[in-house]
Design an enzyme around this catalytic site. Structure first.
Site, PDB file in Angstrom:
ATOM      1  N   CYS A 179       6.992  -4.823  15.782  1.00  0.00           N
ATOM      2  CA  CYS A 179       6.527  -3.714  16.621  1.00  0.00           C
ATOM      3  C   CYS A 179       5.083  -4.022  17.028  1.00  0.00           C
ATOM      4  O   CYS A 179       4.224  -4.254  16.170  1.00  0.00           O
ATOM      5  CB  CYS A 179       6.603  -2.400  15.861  1.00  0.00           C
ATOM      6  SG  CYS A 179       8.277  -2.017  15.314  1.00  0.00           S
ATOM      7  N   CYS A 232       1.859  -2.047  15.538  1.00  0.00           N
ATOM      8  CA  CYS A 232       1.773  -1.753  14.099  1.00  0.00           C
ATOM      9  C   CYS A 232       1.068  -2.874  13.350  1.00  0.00           C
ATOM     10  O   CYS A 232       1.400  -4.057  13.518  1.00  0.00           O
ATOM     11  CB  CYS A 232       3.179  -1.550  13.540  1.00  0.00           C
ATOM     12  SG  CYS A 232       3.180  -1.187  11.783  1.00  0.00           S
ATOM     13  N   GLU A 277       0.827  -1.197   0.000  1.00  0.00           N
ATOM     14  CA  GLU A 277       0.000   0.000   0.000  1.00  0.00           C
ATOM     15  C   GLU A 277       0.863   1.249   0.000  1.00  0.00           C
ATOM     16  O   GLU A 277       1.953   1.261   0.566  1.00  0.00           O
ATOM     17  CB  GLU A 277      -0.922  -0.017   1.226  1.00  0.00           C
ATOM     18  CG  GLU A 277      -1.928  -1.163   1.121  1.00  0.00           C
ATOM     19  CD  GLU A 277      -2.841  -1.333   2.326  1.00  0.00           C
ATOM     20  OE1 GLU A 277      -3.963  -1.822   2.134  1.00  0.00           O
ATOM     21  OE2 GLU A 277      -2.453  -0.994   3.451  1.00  0.00           O
ATOM     22  N   CYS A 317       3.594   8.571   0.662  1.00  0.00           N
ATOM     23  CA  CYS A 317       4.113   7.661   1.680  1.00  0.00           C
ATOM     24  C   CYS A 317       4.222   6.290   1.021  1.00  0.00           C
ATOM     25  O   CYS A 317       3.212   5.725   0.608  1.00  0.00           O
ATOM     26  CB  CYS A 317       3.153   7.641   2.866  1.00  0.00           C
ATOM     27  SG  CYS A 317       3.580   6.415   4.105  1.00  0.00           S
ATOM     28  N   CYS A 367      -0.660   6.081   9.755  1.00  0.00           N
ATOM     29  CA  CYS A 367       0.563   5.397  10.212  1.00  0.00           C
ATOM     30  C   CYS A 367       0.214   4.099  10.904  1.00  0.00           C
ATOM     31  O   CYS A 367      -0.625   4.074  11.808  1.00  0.00           O
ATOM     32  CB  CYS A 367       1.307   6.230  11.244  1.00  0.00           C
ATOM     33  SG  CYS A 367       2.058   7.699  10.622  1.00  0.00           S
ATOM     34  N   CYS A 417       6.460  -6.953   6.853  1.00  0.00           N
ATOM     35  CA  CYS A 417       7.579  -6.434   7.633  1.00  0.00           C
ATOM     36  C   CYS A 417       8.052  -7.515   8.593  1.00  0.00           C
ATOM     37  O   CYS A 417       7.253  -8.281   9.119  1.00  0.00           O
ATOM     38  CB  CYS A 417       7.149  -5.196   8.418  1.00  0.00           C
ATOM     39  SG  CYS A 417       8.517  -4.347   9.222  1.00  0.00           S
TER      40      CYS A 417
HETATM   41  N1  SAH Z   1       9.776   0.611   9.541  1.00  0.00           N
HETATM   42  C1  SAH Z   1       9.856   2.029   9.404  1.00  0.00           C
HETATM   43  C2  SAH Z   1       8.851   2.534   8.430  1.00  0.00           C
HETATM   44  C3  SAH Z   1       7.406   2.399   8.884  1.00  0.00           C
HETATM   45  S1  SAH Z   1       6.922   3.987   9.243  1.00  0.00           S
HETATM   46  C4  SAH Z   1       9.746   2.694  10.752  1.00  0.00           C
HETATM   47  O1  SAH Z   1       9.419   2.009  11.704  1.00  0.00           O
HETATM   48  O2  SAH Z   1      10.034   3.863  10.868  1.00  0.00           O
HETATM   49  C5  SAH Z   1       5.516   3.900  10.065  1.00  0.00           C
HETATM   50  C6  SAH Z   1       5.500   4.863  11.227  1.00  0.00           C
HETATM   51  O3  SAH Z   1       4.250   4.705  11.868  1.00  0.00           O
HETATM   52  C7  SAH Z   1       6.548   4.513  12.262  1.00  0.00           C
HETATM   53  O4  SAH Z   1       6.988   5.646  12.925  1.00  0.00           O
HETATM   54  C8  SAH Z   1       5.758   3.650  13.203  1.00  0.00           C
HETATM   55  O5  SAH Z   1       6.355   3.577  14.461  1.00  0.00           O
HETATM   56  C9  SAH Z   1       4.436   4.356  13.201  1.00  0.00           C
HETATM   57  N2  SAH Z   1       3.322   3.503  13.597  1.00  0.00           N
HETATM   58  C10 SAH Z   1       3.220   2.167  13.477  1.00  0.00           C
HETATM   59  N3  SAH Z   1       2.035   1.751  13.940  1.00  0.00           N
HETATM   60  C11 SAH Z   1       1.364   2.836  14.348  1.00  0.00           C
HETATM   61  C12 SAH Z   1       0.065   3.059  14.877  1.00  0.00           C
HETATM   62  N4  SAH Z   1      -0.763   2.060  15.066  1.00  0.00           N
HETATM   63  N5  SAH Z   1      -0.284   4.330  15.163  1.00  0.00           N
HETATM   64  C13 SAH Z   1       0.548   5.361  14.930  1.00  0.00           C
HETATM   65  N6  SAH Z   1       1.775   5.209  14.419  1.00  0.00           N
HETATM   66  C14 SAH Z   1       2.183   3.976  14.131  1.00  0.00           C
END
Ligand code: SAH
Length: 354
Positions: A119, A122, A95, A108, A340, A115
């Protein structure tokens, strides 16, 4: 190029194509013309290359294919955000998101299918990692959003963030190659300072980027400046603790002299007290930096809840008192799961389940 199987022409550099053209008795400059059609103009068919003779086009078709992404589903959010579900040549889906604001249009983009990092907060993590994206697949996502910006907003694409699915530093070579194309005049000619790579923070790779003298911006998904809490949120912190990240960031700043951005979500009962805010302020002093406080986008009924407004204000106050710029980011595209951490091929999963 001796194999008889057709190869994806966009896997070849301009120099390799020039060699191929010479081998085939063609003029060398034709290779550059073809290369520009492929990258700068993003053509999907050899037959549309209007300044290339039919004979040459047939020769190209006999030797090559053009793998191209296909936007399978486009969803429009009430706030203007657009989410593309992008089908790859092997039918896998990633996406990408177009985020419009009054000043910018940001793409984006994803760097991996799924992945490998777990985390806990996420949605993409639930997909596991299926494969890395090729440079052209990353590039094509940007082109698709650039075209949508022009079609739906009559405005140019201004920024690119690697904040879609995947961890860009675990697909480093392909991400760098895509960025080279995005910034080169034969590609999209965009300025590197308009591009931000976001990472969980892999110290070894941050140092490599510094050594490679990359010109784009770096963002770190920090979420906690206390090891115990960060490891609970992001298991990668167990192997790459904050001390190692700090050391890599110092190296980055020494070499690039560029600020870093920390992305930070504040969760109820997890990191919403003063101790955490002070730890963040301290971490922010390691090198010049700023903080983006991002709103938590719920992905299920799990343990995570967005912290109160008071907690967010407390963070901003503590950061500002320490001379650190902190911006509270509003979430975009939540209604279409484009915010995000919400990218998880939900529609594809729904299709499979129905
Ligand atoms: N792997 C990279 C790129 C993904 S970016 C990274 O971690 O930076 C996606 C961003 O959204 C990251 O900052 C991640 O921490 C954040 N993110 C992930 N899940 C989220 C959620 N449920 N709510 C808000 N931010 C989130």
């Amino acid at each position: 190029m001796d194999s008889t199987a057709k190869k994806d022409i966009r896997k070849f550099t301009l120099e390799q194509l020039e060699e191929f053209f010479i081998e085939k008795g063609e003029k060398k400059f034709r290779a550059k013309q073809v290369y520009e059609w492929l990258w700068n103009k993003s053509l999907k068919n050899f037959d549309d290359m209007s300044n290339i003779s039919k004979e040459t086009r047939e020769m190209l078709k006999a030797n090559f294919i053009i793998n191209h992404i296909h936007v399978d589903l486009m969803q429009h959010s009430a706030d203007g955000t657009i989410k593309n579900a992008v089908k790859l040549f092997d039918s896998k889906i990633v996406e990408s998101v177009l985020i419009p604001t009054s000043k910018r249009i940001t793409a984006c983009v994803s760097s991996q299918v799924g992945c490998s990092l777990d985390c806990n907060f996420c949605a993409t993590a639930r997909l596991k990692r299926m494969r890395n994206l090729n440079p052209d697949e990353i590039y094509d996502q940007v082109v698709a959003i650039k075209e949508e910006a022009e079609t739906y907003f009559n405005r140019p694409l201004t920024n690119i963030v690697f904040m879609g699915m995947g961890e860009p530093l675990l697909n480093y070579a392909n991400v760098i190659e895509a960025i080279d194309k995005i910034t080169s005049p034969e590609g999209l000619g965009m300025a590197a300072r308009r591009i931000t790579l976001s990472t969980v923070g892999i110290p070894k790779m941050i140092k490599k980027m510094a050594d490679d003298e990359v010109k784009f911006n770096l963002a770190i998904s920090l979420h906690s400046a206390i090891n115990e809490t960060r490891s609970r949120l992001m298991p990668i912190n167990d192997v790459n603790p904050l001390e190692d990240l700090a050391e890599a960031l110092k190296y980055w700043y020494q070499k690039t002299k560029r600020k870093v951005t920390y992305e930070y979500v504040i969760w109820d009962g997890i990191n919403d007290n003063e101790e955490h805010a002070r730890a963040l302020a301290k971490f922010c002093k390691i090198i010049p930096s700023k903080v983006n406080i991002i709103q938590y986008n719920p992905i299920d009924e799990g343990e995570f809840r967005q912290a109160s407004r008071e907690a967010v204000e407390m963070y901003v106050r503590i950061l500002e008192n320490n001379g650190i710029i902190a911006k509270v980011r509003k979430s975009r595209g939540q209604d279409i799961d484009a915010a995000c951490g919400q990218l998880a091929n939900k529609n594809e999963v729904a299709q499979l389940e129905s």
